[in-house]
Design a protein around this motif. Structure first.
Motif, PDB file in Angstrom:
ATOM      1  N   ILE A 200     -15.220  10.319  27.890  1.00 28.62           N
ATOM      2  CA  ILE A 200     -14.201   9.640  26.814  1.00 28.62           C
ATOM      3  C   ILE A 200     -13.719   8.308  27.301  1.00 28.62           C
ATOM      4  N   TRP A 201     -13.467   8.237  28.406  1.00 28.88           N
ATOM      5  CA  TRP A 201     -12.755   6.864  28.686  1.00 28.88           C
ATOM      6  C   TRP A 201     -13.655   5.933  29.140  1.00 28.88           C
ATOM      7  N   GLY A 202     -14.848   6.457  29.610  1.00 24.97           N
ATOM      8  CA  GLY A 202     -15.898   5.408  29.869  1.00 24.97           C
ATOM      9  C   GLY A 202     -16.298   4.791  28.718  1.00 24.97           C
ATOM     10  N   ALA A 203     -16.503   5.361  27.623  1.00 25.50           N
ATOM     11  CA  ALA A 203     -16.668   4.720  26.247  1.00 25.50           C
ATOM     12  C   ALA A 203     -15.584   4.023  25.708  1.00 25.50           C
ATOM     13  N   LEU A 204     -14.482   4.512  25.604  1.00 29.06           N
ATOM     14  CA  LEU A 204     -13.096   3.984  24.832  1.00 29.06           C
ATOM     15  C   LEU A 204     -12.448   2.752  25.510  1.00 29.06           C
ATOM     16  N   LEU A 205     -12.688   2.775  26.867  1.00 24.44           N
ATOM     17  CA  LEU A 205     -11.995   1.613  27.483  1.00 24.44           C
ATOM     18  C   LEU A 205     -12.916   0.730  27.914  1.00 24.44           C
ATOM     19  N   ASN A 206     -14.090   0.766  27.450  1.00 25.43           N
ATOM     20  CA  ASN A 206     -15.274  -0.553  27.478  1.00 25.43           C
ATOM     21  C   ASN A 206     -15.727  -0.898  26.181  1.00 25.43           C
ATOM     22  N   GLY A 207     -15.135  -0.200  25.048  1.00 26.51           N
ATOM     23  CA  GLY A 207     -15.683  -0.971  23.969  1.00 26.51           C
ATOM     24  C   GLY A 207     -16.923  -0.237  23.079  1.00 26.51           C
ATOM     25  N   GLY A 208     -17.352   0.963  23.895  1.00 24.20           N
ATOM     26  CA  GLY A 208     -18.743   1.590  23.770  1.00 24.20           C
ATOM     27  C   GLY A 208     -18.389   2.782  22.369  1.00 24.20           C
ATOM     28  N   ARG A 209     -19.503   3.591  22.115  1.00 27.36           N
ATOM     29  CA  ARG A 209     -19.348   4.691  21.264  1.00 27.36           C
ATOM     30  C   ARG A 209     -19.426   6.007  21.884  1.00 27.36           C
ATOM     31  N   LEU A 210     -18.684   6.884  21.315  1.00 30.40           N
ATOM     32  CA  LEU A 210     -18.395   8.218  21.909  1.00 30.40           C
ATOM     33  C   LEU A 210     -18.772   9.005  20.581  1.00 30.40           C
ATOM     34  N   VAL A 211     -19.761   9.935  21.012  1.00 24.62           N
ATOM     35  CA  VAL A 211     -20.632  10.810  19.854  1.00 24.62           C
ATOM     36  C   VAL A 211     -20.381  12.089  20.512  1.00 24.62           C
ATOM     37  N   PHE A 212     -20.010  13.101  19.481  1.00 21.54           N
ATOM     38  CA  PHE A 212     -19.555  14.296  19.911  1.00 21.54           C
ATOM     39  C   PHE A 212     -20.751  15.308  19.324  1.00 21.54           C
ATOM     40  N   VAL A 213     -21.031  16.295  20.405  1.00 18.39           N
ATOM     41  CA  VAL A 213     -21.887  17.326  20.078  1.00 18.39           C
ATOM     42  C   VAL A 213     -21.188  18.228  19.408  1.00 18.39           C
ATOM     43  N   PRO A 214     -21.704  18.937  18.024  1.00 15.36           N
ATOM     44  CA  PRO A 214     -20.806  19.822  17.365  1.00 15.36           C
ATOM     45  C   PRO A 214     -20.877  21.204  17.761  1.00 15.36           C
TER      46      PRO A 214
END
Length: 613
Positions: A200-214
């Motif tokens: 979560i924070w590896g993506a969101l604190l670096n401007g990346g995209r976080l994709v969820f598995v449903p």
């Protein structure tokens, strides 16, 4: 004061407000939109009395709503506490009593698990028109950000209090992987498992995209579909799931640029296959306890790796590692000692457990100013500085990335009606897969004794701690000094290969094929068509592997949830025969499979959750 998660997310939003932040199926939330909805939810939380330092309990699965709730709590200066809703009712009650949350927020459909909750949607409606005080509450890097509960030796979970600085040290300026705005990271780990911190924070604190598995119980196909559809570049897998993916869906990993695996020892043969078949992917072995914020050491496995134990590598940025003896003195390179770790990732301690905190978090006299966490892991440092993991000092193990206290299982066994004595050990097969075996003596032997014990354990232990094998003995073997001789306990897998009753032979060709799949996966020579897979010790990873193999049988359409709903060979064969004879085989898309998975998971949790108040 230093940075906080909220301030760093705000900076990422300022840099690229319209960049995609969260992706779930066809739904996309930009950084600007995520920031806005999080502030609305934070306003509603504040209106309900949430203040800095308060705890907000989250009963949610991986989904955008969970991330919004985490951010909202952090914007309030509060601490988020993700709850694994699959835990037994009594452990859920214990966690709630321990963390004393100011607010409990639940996803739709989960609000009935405990009383006093508010659904995410209702809370969001309360904050829709109230954005007073939109700025993050002043905080500091040493303040608590989240609490995650891990298993304790008494069977009662203990809450690990992790500060903002621990998360920041994990994902900002890291040297073990590339985390930046060009990365698309899969959010697959359960929220109550600390690998989700990295995702979560590896993506969101670096401007990346976080994709969820449903879905609650995604299959290997679901994982593969999401990787392909959203061009996932970075993926974290537990060692167990890494092995299953390499065996069953290695092709699905080819789009990745980075694959991190860990939580247990990696199989050299699977590592070699990955390196051969994924030449464009960086393969990283990640090691670390929850008490040091996900990762302590990492090791990029070189392309010319030729086998042997995979090292855990070197400390990541902001981390120190010391190999110490029983007196907490350094041992020479090459010698075994306890791995002790310091630096910005070290947790604040255990919630409401000053005794245990003082025991596990120490400041050795010869290391002035440094606070260490004693991991209980044995390790050695090579001459080149690379560290090798060598097992545990105590009886704690990890299976499929989950921390398991064998003492807690034994305590539960010994508190079970009709059990005179009980012990638990870990078994390991030729592929490196681990399972738990329990051995008991009974006060009053009876035909259904094992079934009663299993049912009792399922009420008191998390599913992943319920033994795969339960064997009744007339007496436990003892050593000369009267202790249980665990080395001479019989292997239940060997006994299981011998039929103990006249078995009904597999019927049609499909039933025979399904039987062969389960025999291979469970390493059993004999499986009766009416044997329940889970009573035979099937784990969630083995179910995923069986599903992948059965789905490849000619003319068969099968969902992962079918194996939970029809949990023996005969029932599954009847279901699939009826399903596949009804018409053309149509593959469900990921969204439909997710809904079926959620419905099946809800049915499986229903009995466990009754009585929670």
């Amino acid at each position: 004061m230093g940075h906080t998660i909220a301030s760093l997310f705000s900076h990422a939003t300022d840099v690229a407000p319209d960049a995609p932040a969260l992706i779930s199926g066809r739904d996309v939330l930009s950084y600007r939109e995520l920031d806005s909805v999080s502030r609305s939810l934070a306003a509603a939380m504040r209106r309900r009395g949430v203040r800095p330092g308060d705890r907000v309990l989250l009963i949610m699965e991986r989904a955008p709503e969970a991330v919004v709730s985490m951010l909202a709590a952090l914007l309030c200066g509060a601490v988020y506490v993700p709850l694994d809703k699959a835990l037994p009712a009594e452990q859920i009650r214990a966690i709630i009593a321990d963390c004393a949350p100011r607010l409990i927020v639940a996803a739709e459909g989960s609000a009935q698990i405990v009383s006093g909750t508010i659904s995410y949607n209702d809370l969001l409606r309360e904050g829709a028109d109230d954005r007073a005080d939109p700025s993050p509450s002043p905080g500091h890097a040493d303040a608590a950000a989240y609490i995650m509960y891990t298993s304790g030796s008494t069977g009662q979970p203990k809450g690990v209090v992790v500060p903002h600085r621990g998360i920041i040290r994990l994902v900002i300026g890291c040297d073990y992987a590339d985390l930046g705005p060009n990365e698309t990271i899969l959010q697959f780990a359960p929220l109550a498992f600390d690998a989700s911190t990295l995702e979560i924070w590896g993506a969101l604190l670096n401007g990346g995209r976080l994709v969820f598995v449903p879905g609650d119980n995604p299959s290997l196909d679901d994982i593969a579909d999401v990787i392909a559809e959203h061009r996932v570049t970075t993926l974290w897998l537990t060692a167990g799931l890494f092995h299953v993916m390499i065996d069953q869906r290695l092709d699905a990993l080819k789009p990745l640029r980075q694959l991190l695996a860990g939580g247990d020892v990696l199989s050299p043969s699977h590592v070699q296959r990955a390196l051969r078949q994924l030449p464009g992917c960086r393969l990283i072995n990640g090691y670390g306890p929850t008490e040091n914020t996900t990762f302590t050491c990492c090791y990029t496995i070189p392309a010319d790796y030729v086998g042997g134990p995979v090292p855990i590598g070197t400390p990541i940025n902001g981390t120190s590692v010391h190999i110490l003896d029983d007196q907490l003195q350094p041992v020479p390179d090459g010698e075994l000692g306890q791995l002790c770790t310091g630096g910005a990732g070290v947790a604040l301690g255990y919630l409401n457990r000053p005794d245990l905190t003082a025991e596990k978090f120490v400041s050795p006299p010869h290391m002035p100013g440094e606070r260490l966490y004693l991991t209980g892991d044995l390790a050695r440092r090579r001459a080149d500085g690379v560290i090798e993991f060598a097992g545990r000092i105590d009886r704690q193990v990890k299976i499929n990335g989950k921390r398991i206290e064998l003492d807690a299982i034994e305590a539960a066994l010994q508190n079970t009606a009709n059990v005179r004595d009980g012990v638990a050990i870990v078994l390991q097969d030729g592929s490196g897969a681990k399972s738990i075996a329990a051995y008991v003596t009974l006060l009053n032997p009876q035909a259904d004794g094992v079934a009663q014990i299993r049912a009792a354990l399922q009420r008191h232990l998390p599913t992943y701690m319920v033994p795969s094998h339960i064997t009744v003995l007339d007496a436990l073997p003892l050593t000369a000094n009267g202790k249980v001789d665990r080395k001479h306990l019989p292997d239940p897998r060997a006994a299981a290969s011998q039929p103990i009753r006249l078995a009904a032979a597999p019927g049609n060709a499909l039933e025979q094929d399904i039987t062969r799949v389960w025999r291979r996966i469970l390493a059993r020579d004999h499986i009766d068509r009416d044997d329940n897979f889970f009573d035979l010790g099937a784990t969630s990873l083995q179910v995923m592997a069986a599903h992948a193999e059965i789905a490849r049988l000619p003319g068969v359409s099968v969902q992962l949830t079918d194996l939970f709903a029809h949990s023996n060979v005969a029932a599954l064969t009847r279901h699939l025969t009826a399903l596949n004879s009804a018409g053309p085989v149509v593959r469900e898309d990921a969204a439909v499979r997710a809904r079926r998975g959620q419905e099946a998971a809800a049915r499986m949790r229903a009995a466990r959750m009754r009585g929670v108040s």
